[in-house]
Design a protein around this motif. Structure first.
Motif, PDB file in Angstrom:
ATOM      1  N   LYS A  69      44.321  80.750   4.472  1.00  0.00           N
ATOM      2  CA  LYS A  69      43.377  81.624   5.347  1.00  0.00           C
ATOM      3  C   LYS A  69      42.503  82.419   4.587  1.00  0.00           C
ATOM      4  O   LYS A  69      41.081  82.692   4.890  1.00  0.00           O
ATOM      5  CB  LYS A  69      43.886  82.071   6.641  1.00  0.00           C
ATOM      6  N   ARG A  70      43.128  83.380   3.784  1.00  0.00           N
ATOM      7  CA  ARG A  70      42.349  84.417   3.200  1.00  0.00           C
ATOM      8  C   ARG A  70      41.492  83.849   2.109  1.00  0.00           C
ATOM      9  O   ARG A  70      40.439  84.434   2.046  1.00  0.00           O
ATOM     10  CB  ARG A  70      43.451  85.569   2.422  1.00  0.00           C
ATOM     11  N   CYS A  71      42.032  82.759   1.219  1.00  0.00           N
ATOM     12  CA  CYS A  71      41.272  82.137   0.535  1.00  0.00           C
ATOM     13  C   CYS A  71      40.069  81.385   1.168  1.00  0.00           C
ATOM     14  O   CYS A  71      38.700  81.705   0.577  1.00  0.00           O
ATOM     15  CB  CYS A  71      41.850  81.155  -0.245  1.00  0.00           C
ATOM     16  N   GLU A  72      40.104  80.923   2.221  1.00  0.00           N
ATOM     17  CA  GLU A  72      39.081  80.349   3.037  1.00  0.00           C
ATOM     18  C   GLU A  72      38.037  81.386   3.487  1.00  0.00           C
ATOM     19  O   GLU A  72      36.777  81.050   3.335  1.00  0.00           O
ATOM     20  CB  GLU A  72      39.517  79.377   4.026  1.00  0.00           C
ATOM     21  N   ASP A  73      38.487  82.355   4.099  1.00  0.00           N
ATOM     22  CA  ASP A  73      37.613  83.361   4.400  1.00  0.00           C
ATOM     23  C   ASP A  73      36.744  83.920   3.181  1.00  0.00           C
ATOM     24  O   ASP A  73      35.569  84.293   3.460  1.00  0.00           O
ATOM     25  CB  ASP A  73      38.385  84.555   5.075  1.00  0.00           C
ATOM     26  N   THR A  74      37.377  84.304   2.243  1.00  0.00           N
ATOM     27  CA  THR A  74      36.677  84.737   0.850  1.00  0.00           C
ATOM     28  C   THR A  74      35.826  83.620   0.511  1.00  0.00           C
ATOM     29  O   THR A  74      34.605  84.007   0.060  1.00  0.00           O
ATOM     30  CB  THR A  74      37.719  85.128  -0.148  1.00  0.00           C
ATOM     31  N   ARG A  75      36.103  82.466   0.398  1.00  0.00           N
ATOM     32  CA  ARG A  75      35.242  81.333  -0.107  1.00  0.00           C
ATOM     33  C   ARG A  75      33.998  81.485   0.889  1.00  0.00           C
ATOM     34  O   ARG A  75      32.836  81.307   0.336  1.00  0.00           O
ATOM     35  CB  ARG A  75      36.003  80.006   0.337  1.00  0.00           C
ATOM     36  N   SER A  76      34.318  81.429   2.191  1.00  0.00           N
ATOM     37  CA  SER A  76      32.857  81.430   3.061  1.00  0.00           C
ATOM     38  C   SER A  76      31.994  82.788   2.770  1.00  0.00           C
ATOM     39  O   SER A  76      30.722  82.719   2.681  1.00  0.00           O
ATOM     40  CB  SER A  76      33.387  81.494   4.332  1.00  0.00           C
ATOM     41  N   ASN A  93      33.998  70.812   0.947  1.00  0.00           N
ATOM     42  CA  ASN A  93      34.459  70.267  -0.475  1.00  0.00           C
ATOM     43  C   ASN A  93      34.774  71.446  -1.642  1.00  0.00           C
ATOM     44  O   ASN A  93      34.993  71.290  -2.809  1.00  0.00           O
ATOM     45  CB  ASN A  93      33.282  69.291  -1.123  1.00  0.00           C
ATOM     46  N   ILE A  94      34.907  72.519  -1.078  1.00  0.00           N
ATOM     47  CA  ILE A  94      35.347  73.702  -1.771  1.00  0.00           C
ATOM     48  C   ILE A  94      36.836  74.075  -1.108  1.00  0.00           C
ATOM     49  O   ILE A  94      37.013  74.840  -0.128  1.00  0.00           O
ATOM     50  CB  ILE A  94      34.642  74.894  -2.159  1.00  0.00           C
ATOM     51  N   ILE A  95      37.781  73.760  -1.709  1.00  0.00           N
ATOM     52  CA  ILE A  95      39.041  73.431  -0.936  1.00  0.00           C
ATOM     53  C   ILE A  95      40.325  74.596  -1.246  1.00  0.00           C
ATOM     54  O   ILE A  95      40.511  74.637  -2.779  1.00  0.00           O
ATOM     55  CB  ILE A  95      39.754  72.168  -0.905  1.00  0.00           C
ATOM     56  N   CYS A  96      40.583  75.201  -0.654  1.00  0.00           N
ATOM     57  CA  CYS A  96      41.917  76.156  -0.844  1.00  0.00           C
ATOM     58  C   CYS A  96      43.171  75.357  -0.660  1.00  0.00           C
ATOM     59  O   CYS A  96      43.537  75.027   0.365  1.00  0.00           O
ATOM     60  CB  CYS A  96      41.666  77.377  -0.044  1.00  0.00           C
ATOM     61  N   ARG A  97      44.153  75.714  -1.760  1.00  0.00           N
ATOM     62  CA  ARG A  97      45.409  74.982  -1.513  1.00  0.00           C
ATOM     63  C   ARG A  97      46.335  75.734  -2.408  1.00  0.00           C
ATOM     64  O   ARG A  97      46.182  76.518  -3.221  1.00  0.00           O
ATOM     65  CB  ARG A  97      45.572  73.519  -2.324  1.00  0.00           C
ATOM     66  N   MET A  98      47.526  75.803  -2.013  1.00  0.00           N
ATOM     67  CA  MET A  98      48.685  76.468  -2.753  1.00  0.00           C
ATOM     68  C   MET A  98      48.929  75.317  -3.965  1.00  0.00           C
ATOM     69  O   MET A  98      49.058  74.296  -3.912  1.00  0.00           O
ATOM     70  CB  MET A  98      50.105  76.525  -2.060  1.00  0.00           C
ATOM     71  N   CYS A  99      49.097  76.053  -5.047  1.00  0.00           N
ATOM     72  CA  CYS A  99      49.195  75.328  -6.413  1.00  0.00           C
ATOM     73  C   CYS A  99      50.523  75.669  -6.981  1.00  0.00           C
ATOM     74  O   CYS A  99      50.977  77.061  -6.954  1.00  0.00           O
ATOM     75  CB  CYS A  99      48.086  75.775  -7.454  1.00  0.00           C
ATOM     76  N   THR A 100      51.188  74.933  -8.005  1.00  0.00           N
ATOM     77  CA  THR A 100      52.360  75.193  -8.581  1.00  0.00           C
ATOM     78  C   THR A 100      52.174  75.495 -10.027  1.00  0.00           C
ATOM     79  O   THR A 100      52.995  76.040 -10.559  1.00  0.00           O
ATOM     80  CB  THR A 100      53.276  73.706  -8.405  1.00  0.00           C
ATOM     81  N   SER A 101      50.934  75.093 -10.586  1.00  0.00           N
ATOM     82  CA  SER A 101      50.491  75.548 -11.890  1.00  0.00           C
ATOM     83  C   SER A 101      49.884  76.973 -11.894  1.00  0.00           C
ATOM     84  O   SER A 101      49.473  77.440 -10.816  1.00  0.00           O
ATOM     85  CB  SER A 101      49.478  74.672 -12.431  1.00  0.00           C
ATOM     86  N   ILE A 113      35.853  71.019  -5.366  1.00  0.00           N
ATOM     87  CA  ILE A 113      36.301  72.121  -6.215  1.00  0.00           C
ATOM     88  C   ILE A 113      37.627  72.749  -5.527  1.00  0.00           C
ATOM     89  O   ILE A 113      37.752  72.672  -4.208  1.00  0.00           O
ATOM     90  CB  ILE A 113      35.536  73.364  -6.247  1.00  0.00           C
ATOM     91  N   LEU A 114      38.629  72.886  -6.306  1.00  0.00           N
ATOM     92  CA  LEU A 114      40.015  73.217  -5.738  1.00  0.00           C
ATOM     93  C   LEU A 114      40.125  74.686  -6.315  1.00  0.00           C
ATOM     94  O   LEU A 114      39.870  75.139  -7.350  1.00  0.00           O
ATOM     95  CB  LEU A 114      41.070  72.491  -6.674  1.00  0.00           C
ATOM     96  N   LEU A 115      40.401  75.482  -5.226  1.00  0.00           N
ATOM     97  CA  LEU A 115      40.881  76.841  -5.401  1.00  0.00           C
ATOM     98  C   LEU A 115      42.201  77.058  -5.152  1.00  0.00           C
ATOM     99  O   LEU A 115      42.539  76.785  -3.972  1.00  0.00           O
ATOM    100  CB  LEU A 115      39.919  77.849  -4.406  1.00  0.00           C
ATOM    101  N   CYS A 116      43.016  77.668  -6.168  1.00  0.00           N
ATOM    102  CA  CYS A 116      44.570  77.866  -6.077  1.00  0.00           C
ATOM    103  C   CYS A 116      44.609  79.201  -5.325  1.00  0.00           C
ATOM    104  O   CYS A 116      44.429  80.316  -5.852  1.00  0.00           O
ATOM    105  CB  CYS A 116      45.033  77.657  -7.315  1.00  0.00           C
ATOM    106  N   ALA A 117      44.864  79.186  -3.891  1.00  0.00           N
ATOM    107  CA  ALA A 117      44.843  80.279  -2.970  1.00  0.00           C
ATOM    108  C   ALA A 117      45.921  81.279  -3.525  1.00  0.00           C
ATOM    109  O   ALA A 117      45.703  82.730  -3.493  1.00  0.00           O
ATOM    110  CB  ALA A 117      45.158  80.109  -1.636  1.00  0.00           C
ATOM    111  N   ARG A 125      39.092  89.475  -4.439  1.00  0.00           N
ATOM    112  CA  ARG A 125      37.996  88.527  -4.306  1.00  0.00           C
ATOM    113  C   ARG A 125      37.274  88.451  -5.719  1.00  0.00           C
ATOM    114  O   ARG A 125      36.683  87.375  -5.764  1.00  0.00           O
ATOM    115  CB  ARG A 125      37.185  89.396  -3.304  1.00  0.00           C
ATOM    116  N   GLY A 126      37.076  89.441  -6.714  1.00  0.00           N
ATOM    117  CA  GLY A 126      36.404  89.404  -7.622  1.00  0.00           C
ATOM    118  C   GLY A 126      36.936  87.928  -8.495  1.00  0.00           C
ATOM    119  O   GLY A 126      36.238  87.272  -9.342  1.00  0.00           O
TER     120      GLY A 126
END
Length: 242
Positions: A69-76, A103-111, A123-127, A133-134
């Protein structure tokens, strides 16, 4: 690329195309004793790297909804207010592309990568990888440069020279190699040609993760082959933004 599960830059296609799914916590790692063991190991110098990796993975799973949710808010926020993100969004639109919240998607990443790009998925954003934010802004800009390049040029996914050029341009133009970030987050103290050194390092590391690249020597050679033209090409900017 021979691996159908990843985009050209290593982004997980499955992570981008599937909704986030809850992960059951493993009680073997998510315990107070694990936390104390980690703290003690760091103080005594006897760290258990596997324990730390699994513990923090469990902590990420526990906080996944909040982190995404934090990633999505920052993306917007960045799509609306960041000068570099807004500029790249507009430039992508001029080429017929549309980058937005869908299509700019926030997900939890294992890498350990912070993002990825797929022409088909976005675009994948690894939240769980962003420090602030920077850092997320730099990652979005990096992947948006990839999007622009794929729309502007005829990029061959199997052509390692093409892929090296993409990584050189994205690291140069996104701002992730500016002096302050390298100095404070990467402990890179170089003063002369700091930008060039950072871009070469990042591009080489990215190339090492690609199929067909045997080792660091081969990755470095490919980057050097295309360096001059790709580093100097600042399109769609008039000059290096920052």
């Amino acid at each position: 690329m021979s691996n159908s599960e990843t985009a050209p830059d290593g982004a997980s296609i499955s992570a981008m195309s599937q909704p986030p799914s809850p992960k059951p916590l493993d009680p073997a790692y998510y315990t107070w004793s694990s936390a104390f063991s980690i703290m003690l190991g760091r103080m005594t110098g006897s760290r258990d790297v596997e324990l730390e990796r699994n513990y923090f993975s469990e902590m990420d799973a526990l906080k996944a909804d909040t982190i995404c949710k934090r990633c999505e808010d920052t993306r917007s926020y960045l799509l609306q207010y960041s000068p570099i993100v807004r500029f790249l969004k507009e430039e992508v639109a001029k080429l017929g592309g549309d980058l937005n919240d869908s299509n700019i998607i926030c997900r939890m990443c294992t890498s350990e990568q912070s993002g990825g790009f797929s022409l088909d998925h976005g675009i994948l954003l690894c939240a769980n990888q962003f420090r602030n934010r920077g850092h997320q802004e730099d990652t979005m800009a990096h992947e948006m440069v990839h999007a622009w390049d794929h729309l502007k040029f005829k990029v061959e996914n199997e052509n390692l020279r093409h892929q090296a050029c993409l990584e050189i341009r994205a690291s140069t133009l996104s701002g992730e190699c500016r002096f302050s970030r390298e100095f404070f987050t990467k402990n890179q103290w170089r003063i002369t040609e700091q930008l060039q050194h950072c871009v070469r390092r990042r591009a080489t590391l990215s190339m090492m993760a690609r199929p067909g690249v045997k080792d660091e020597k081969m990755a470095s050679e490919i980057v050097n082959q295309v360096w001059e033209g790709c580093f100097r090409d600042t399109r769609p900017f008039d000059e290096i933004y920052r």
